[in-house]
Design a protein around this motif. Structure first.
Motif, short mmCIF file in Angstrom:
data_model
loop_
_atom_site.label_atom_id
_atom_site.label_comp_id
_atom_site.label_asym_id
_atom_site.label_seq_id
_atom_site.Cartn_x
_atom_site.Cartn_y
_atom_site.Cartn_z
N PRO A 133 0.80 -1.24 0.00
CA PRO A 133 0.00 0.00 0.00
C PRO A 133 0.82 1.27 0.00
O PRO A 133 0.46 2.24 -0.70
CB PRO A 133 -0.84 -0.13 1.28
CG PRO A 133 -0.97 -1.60 1.48
CD PRO A 133 0.32 -2.19 1.02
N GLU A 134 1.91 1.31 0.73
CA GLU A 134 2.70 2.54 0.82
C GLU A 134 3.42 2.87 -0.49
O GLU A 134 3.91 3.99 -0.66
CB GLU A 134 3.71 2.45 1.97
CG GLU A 134 4.79 1.39 1.80
CD GLU A 134 4.37 0.00 2.28
OE1 GLU A 134 5.23 -0.88 2.32
OE2 GLU A 134 3.15 -0.17 2.60
N GLN A 135 3.48 1.92 -1.42
CA GLN A 135 4.18 2.15 -2.68
C GLN A 135 3.22 2.38 -3.86
O GLN A 135 3.66 2.50 -5.00
CB GLN A 135 5.10 0.96 -2.99
CG GLN A 135 6.19 0.73 -1.97
CD GLN A 135 7.03 -0.50 -2.29
OE1 GLN A 135 7.05 -0.99 -3.42
NE2 GLN A 135 7.73 -1.01 -1.28
N ARG A 136 1.94 2.45 -3.60
CA ARG A 136 0.95 2.58 -4.67
C ARG A 136 0.69 4.05 -5.00
O ARG A 136 0.53 4.87 -4.09
CB ARG A 136 -0.36 1.92 -4.27
CG ARG A 136 -0.25 0.42 -4.05
CD ARG A 136 -1.53 -0.15 -3.44
NE ARG A 136 -1.33 -1.54 -3.05
CZ ARG A 136 -2.19 -2.24 -2.32
NH1 ARG A 136 -3.30 -1.66 -1.87
NH2 ARG A 136 -1.92 -3.50 -2.02
N ALA A 163 -3.94 2.60 -6.28
CA ALA A 163 -4.68 2.46 -5.03
C ALA A 163 -6.18 2.37 -5.30
O ALA A 163 -6.89 1.56 -4.69
CB ALA A 163 -4.37 3.63 -4.10
#
Length: 405
Positions: A129-132, A137
């Motif tokens: 999630p933190e890289q989307r 997302a």
């Protein structure tokens, strides 16, 4: 070959299906439709048979309930009832008709899906999630939010649990006809192999305006004031959108044609014309810009007529159908701008300033006109018919070289 089109109840969706169905009929194929009763008169005028849900006909393929498992099951029952009377060789669904892949699987039929302007599901196994990015997302939220409902419908239909990577989902059928062109699609190579670009396939009918609308547009042209076409009838917009829009443009040097409920006319300034329905192609040919929610039909209508667009997104409706993906694709080209509306609705000042910049800046219109030429040269219905013929001949699953996209 016999094709059964399974269509949602949005008018834009049925026109997209019709333009492809006509191309197939002209090649000697037989085409019939399953959809809700309200679209029966249009199909009759076009010379296509609508197959009813059964002896007790009723609602079906309702967009507002598209993610409801019972709506998916109802679609399956409608399709299987139709197949008993029209033994099709190929099913042709639409992106939001989530029951059609279930019927295709149960009946062992190849499935082509008429998509939207943008691909709405994850293209590959998503990163953490933190890289989307925002687009990824949203695609993940939409896909993961839909899966439990789809799984319930599968179980109700007696189908096994589906455990596939997002890019292998059965929701896009054996062939997905993405209604765009390479200039709008950021990374064609990242799309699943079953996805192919087929231009707009918009199918807007050519209708003449009534005398009052023609006179209003002629007066606007004579005044040298730009015409803004505002599509404000969407149910997902905050109720305060119309008052803010009126306040934003009350004193602006622009003529406004608003597609909105007729009750809105009571508060409209003199330079506004409010209609509940218009011949959109005729209007778009005369508009300087479009204000709309980013549905596929609205966005493609603007771009194929060379109109830049301001796309309105309601922050509490970010999962609404294809809206965020369509907005992202259009804004990326420079032919559109987007405005996210808070739950309380837009502020008149922000709306006015954004519209001023869109109308005064020549760059978005120039980019929209470039895309208009690209779409015009991209014979979408013929491409779609070619691909559906190949699907019927192969029996699916459909895999053809990426170079054919």
């Amino acid at each position: 070959m016999r094709y059964l089109f399974c269509c949602m109840d949005r008018v834009g969706d049925i026109h997209a299906a019709l333009v492809i169905a006509r191309a197939l009929r002209e090649r000697g194929h037989t085409v019939a439709f399953v959809t809700g009763p309200p679209l029966a008169p249009l199909l009759h005028r076009e010379g296509f048979e609508r197959l009813a849900r059964g002896e007790r006909d009723g609602p079906s393929f309702e967009t507002a309930a598209c993610a409801n498992p019972m709506e998916m099951v109802r679609q399956v029952r409608h399709i299987e009832s139709a197949l008993a009377r029209f033994p099709a060789d190929v099913l042709v669904g639409q992106q939001l008709a989530f029951g059609v892949p279930l019927a295709a699987e149960r009946q062992h039929l190849p499935l082509g899906v008429v998509g939207q302007l943008a691909y709405i599901f994850p293209r590959a196994q998503p990163p953490p999630p933190e890289q989307r990015d925002a687009a990824t997302a949203h695609a993940v939220r939409l896909y993961e939010g839909l899966l439990p409902h789809y799984a319930t419908a599968r179980q109700t239909c007696g189908l096994p649990r589906e455990d596939r990577a997002p890019q292998d989902t059965s929701l896009i059928g054996d062939l997905l006809l993405l209604r765009t062109v390479p200039e709008l699609e950021e990374d064609v190579g990242s799309l699943p192999a079953r996805v192919h670009l087929v231009g707009d396939c918009l199918g807007l009918p050519r209708e003449e305006p009534d005398a009052a609308l023609r006179d209003w547009l002629d007066e606007a042209a004579a005044s040298n004031l730009p015409v803004l076409f505002a599509r404000l009838g969407g149910a997902t917009l905050p109720p305060s959108t119309w008052p803010a829009f009126v306040e934003a443009l009350r004193d602006e040097p622009v003529r406004v044609l608003a597609l909105a409920p007729q009750a809105a006319a009571r508060t409209a300034p003199a330079h506004f014309l409010v209609r509940s329905q218009v011949p959109e192609s005729f209007v778009l040919e005369r508009a300087r810009a479009v204000l709309t929610q980013p549905t596929t039909t609205a966005a493609l209508g603007a771009l194929t007529h060379g109109c830049p667009a301001l796309l309105l997104l309601h922050e509490e409706a970010q999962l609404a159908l294809e809206y965020p993906a369509v907005a992202e694709a259009c804004v990326r080209t420079g032919a559109a701008r987007s405005l996210t509306l808070p739950a309380s609705g837009p502020g008149p000042v922000q709306l006015r300033e954004t519209l001023r910049s869109l109308l005064d800046d020549p760059a978005p219109r120039a980019r929209a006109q470039q895309l208009q030429r690209v779409f015009a040269a991209f014979d979408g219905p013929a491409r779609a018919a070619d691909l559906l013929e190949q699907l019927g001949s192969s029996g699916g699953p459909f895999q053809s070289p990426h170079s054919n996209r």
